[in-house]
Design an enzyme around this catalytic site. Structure first.
Site, PDB file in Angstrom:
ATOM      1  N   GLU A 236       0.522  -1.513   0.231  1.00 57.51           N
ATOM      2  CA  GLU A 236       0.000   0.109  -0.207  1.00 57.51           C
ATOM      3  C   GLU A 236       1.007   1.451   0.403  1.00 57.51           C
ATOM      4  O   GLU A 236       0.385   1.984   0.846  1.00 57.51           O
ATOM      5  CB  GLU A 236      -0.754   0.170   1.319  1.00 57.51           C
ATOM      6  CG  GLU A 236      -2.088  -0.702   1.392  1.00 57.51           C
ATOM      7  CD  GLU A 236      -2.934  -1.806   2.446  1.00 57.51           C
ATOM      8  OE1 GLU A 236      -2.481  -0.777   3.578  1.00 57.51           O
ATOM      9  OE2 GLU A 236      -4.207  -2.169   1.929  1.00 57.51           O
ATOM     10  N   GLU A 345      -5.391 -11.223  -0.912  1.00 53.85           N
ATOM     11  CA  GLU A 345      -6.332 -10.807   0.086  1.00 53.85           C
ATOM     12  C   GLU A 345      -8.120 -10.976  -0.638  1.00 53.85           C
ATOM     13  O   GLU A 345      -8.735 -10.051   0.027  1.00 53.85           O
ATOM     14  CB  GLU A 345      -6.417  -9.806   0.714  1.00 53.85           C
ATOM     15  CG  GLU A 345      -4.715  -9.523   1.129  1.00 53.85           C
ATOM     16  CD  GLU A 345      -4.088  -8.412   1.687  1.00 53.85           C
ATOM     17  OE1 GLU A 345      -5.919  -7.187   2.643  1.00 53.85           O
ATOM     18  OE2 GLU A 345      -2.920  -7.990   1.512  1.00 53.85           O
TER      19      GLU A 345
HETATM   20  C1  GLA Z   1      -4.976  -5.053   4.346  1.00 63.79           C
HETATM   21  C2  GLA Z   1      -3.801  -5.868   4.519  1.00 63.79           C
HETATM   22  C3  GLA Z   1      -4.105  -6.404   5.638  1.00 63.79           C
HETATM   23  C4  GLA Z   1      -4.708  -6.316   6.389  1.00 63.79           C
HETATM   24  C5  GLA Z   1      -6.474  -6.187   5.860  1.00 63.79           C
HETATM   25  C6  GLA Z   1      -7.286  -6.093   6.630  1.00 63.79           C
HETATM   26  O1  GLA Z   1      -6.173  -5.117   3.686  1.00 63.79           O
HETATM   27  O2  GLA Z   1      -3.118  -5.779   3.360  1.00 63.79           O
HETATM   28  O3  GLA Z   1      -3.180  -7.208   5.565  1.00 63.79           O
HETATM   29  O4  GLA Z   1      -4.252  -5.691   7.419  1.00 63.79           O
HETATM   30  O5  GLA Z   1      -6.168  -4.890   5.042  1.00 63.79           O
HETATM   31  O6  GLA Z   1      -7.176  -6.586   7.593  1.00 63.79           O
END
Ligand code: GLA
Length: 428
Positions: A236, A345
């Site tokens: 990020e 994710e």
């Molecule tokens: C982001 C992070 C993850 C997690 C999510 C929320 O996507 O990359 O590690 O913390 O936020 O749970």
């Protein structure tokens, strides 16, 4: 690879609804997908091992075999009720890419969670236990000064359970994440490793960054060679309007404040220096649909210099997102740029706890995986898909019921969507 159990995909077996109510179904804990009552009766048994040479989305093979042998005999006047007997998502996609799951640490102590993971996934991302705030050791860093000034102490005790589970079960692990503005303690950036201390210089912080990356990568390579298949070197770093003119994350980002706008590039330099070849180096981000051009531009130098292997698309989606639209455009853009791609994710939240939304969610999952398979068939390098959580009630977005299993660990319609169940429409 785990599991040599065949994935039995039997749809449309002629079974009385009442047989299920009596608990006689083959998988009577599973939530059955809805089909219209007038749906044609078809018998499908399949071990879907679609070959990457095909250009179409694989669907389970149709055979004339009326039913698997362990299915109860059909009753004569039954309304057709489809059954799906599936042993795992990873097995379904085994000819394409591994499937992973983010696991909260406590789940490694609960058999039913562990079994679900072993049935469906071959890769693990510890949900929190390999983030900087889990690995950096404040007490040892402080008490070790001045020796620890350039090299903060690390401790791997918090990820022990995840590592042990992976090793014992022959699963791979994603190292998430080395350099991130969040879940990274502020004390790591100060002169005395206190929360209120003076910030160190860029030069000192680059040394700390290098040593942290070196120590973490070397720990895993030395103790568990081959375990880590991918490293999220930086998470990020780019965000619309977050300060820097190039979208480099500036606000509330100690890395930017202390090192400067090239902090993510520096992280890749060090990661490449210390990572063994089998650890693929990834940049990971959310909301890629809206910023893939910026990501590509900002990573161009690192890519050019061979410092980065792939892009991780977090993919925290909602049923209102169009996975065949800008999301697919982003995927394609990264792939055409020559990046390896991983969905890291994945979860798709619903707008309400209704059948309508769960059907929509199942279709999204089906289309998304269909698109990924199509891209694979075109020869693009998509090398893993990871779900962000085991079951809805354990998800960070539990109010959005975004996953494949409900709180009783029964598979939802979304599960069957992922498995390309023909009764789920292939439109969003
Ligand atoms: C982001 C992070 C993850 C997690 C999510 C929320 O996507 O990359 O590690 O913390 O936020 O749970």
């Amino acid at each position: 690879m785990i599991k040599n159990r065949s994935l039995l995909f039997s749809l449309g077996c002629l079974i009385l609804s009442s047989a299920f109510l009596c608990g006689c179904g083959e998988n009577n804990t599973a939530k059955k997908p809805e089909v219209k009552e007038e749906a044609p009766i078809v018998y499908i048994t399949a071990t879907p091992t679609p070959k990457p040479t095909s250009t179409s989305t694989p669907t389970p093979r149709s055979t004339n075999t009326p039913k698997p042998t362990n299915t109860p005999a059909p009753a004569v006047t039954a309304t057709p009720v489809p059954t799906l007997s599936v042993k795992g998502i990873a097995e379904y996609y085994q000819d394409y890419f591994p499937i992973g799951v983010a696991v909260p640490d406590y789940a490694f102590s609960v058999d039913r969670y562990k079994n679900l993971v072993l049935d469906n996934y071959t890769q693990i991302t510890p949900e929190n236990e390999t983030k900087p705030d889990a690995l950096l050791d404040p007490n040892k860093s402080r008490s070790g000064l001045p020796d620890t000034y350039y090299r903060a102490a690390v401790s791997f005790s918090r990820c022990n359970k995840a590592v042990k589970f992976c090793v014992e079960n022959n699963l791979q692990m994603r190292l998430h994440t080395l350099v991130w503005h969040s879940q990274t303690p502020h004390w790591f950036f100060t002169e005395d490793y206190s929360t209120t201390g003076k910030l160190v210089s860029r030069e000192v912080m680059l040394k700390r960054m290098e040593n942290y990356i070196k120590d973490v990568l070397e720990y895993f390579d030395t103790n568990y060679p081959g375990l880590i298949y991918a490293v999220d070197v930086c998470n990020e770093a780019f965000d619309r309007g977050d300060g820097d003119e190039n979208w480099i994350r500036k606000n509330k980002n100690d890395w930017y404040t202390v090192v400067g706008p090239d902090y993510y590039y520096q992280a890749f330099l060090f990661a490449r220096k210390y990572a063994p070849d089998y650890m693929k180096l990834f940049y990971n981000d959310y909301g890629c649909s809206g910023k893939y051009n910026k990501i590509i531009k900002n990573l161009a130098q690192a890519k050019e210099e061979g410092l980065i292997d792939g892009i991780g698309m977090q993919s925290h989606l909602s049923t209102s997102d169009t996975v065949g639209g800008s999301y697919l455009l982003a995927m394609t853009a990264f792939l055409k740029e020559g990046y390896e791609l991983q969905v890291t994710e994945l979860d798709i939240g619903v707008a309400s706890d209704t059948d309508y939304e769960y059907s929509r969610q199942a279709r999204k999952y089906k289309v998304l995986f269909g698109n990924i398979l199509d891209l694979k068939n075109k020869g693009y390098n998509i090398s893993s898909v990871t779900f962000w959580g085991i079951a809805d009630h354990l998800s960070w977005r539990s109010d959005k019921y975004p996953l494949l299993f409900d709180r009783s660990l029964n598979p939802k319609k979304s599960y069957y969507g992922v498995l390309q169940d023909p009764s789920i429409l292939n439109i969003e």
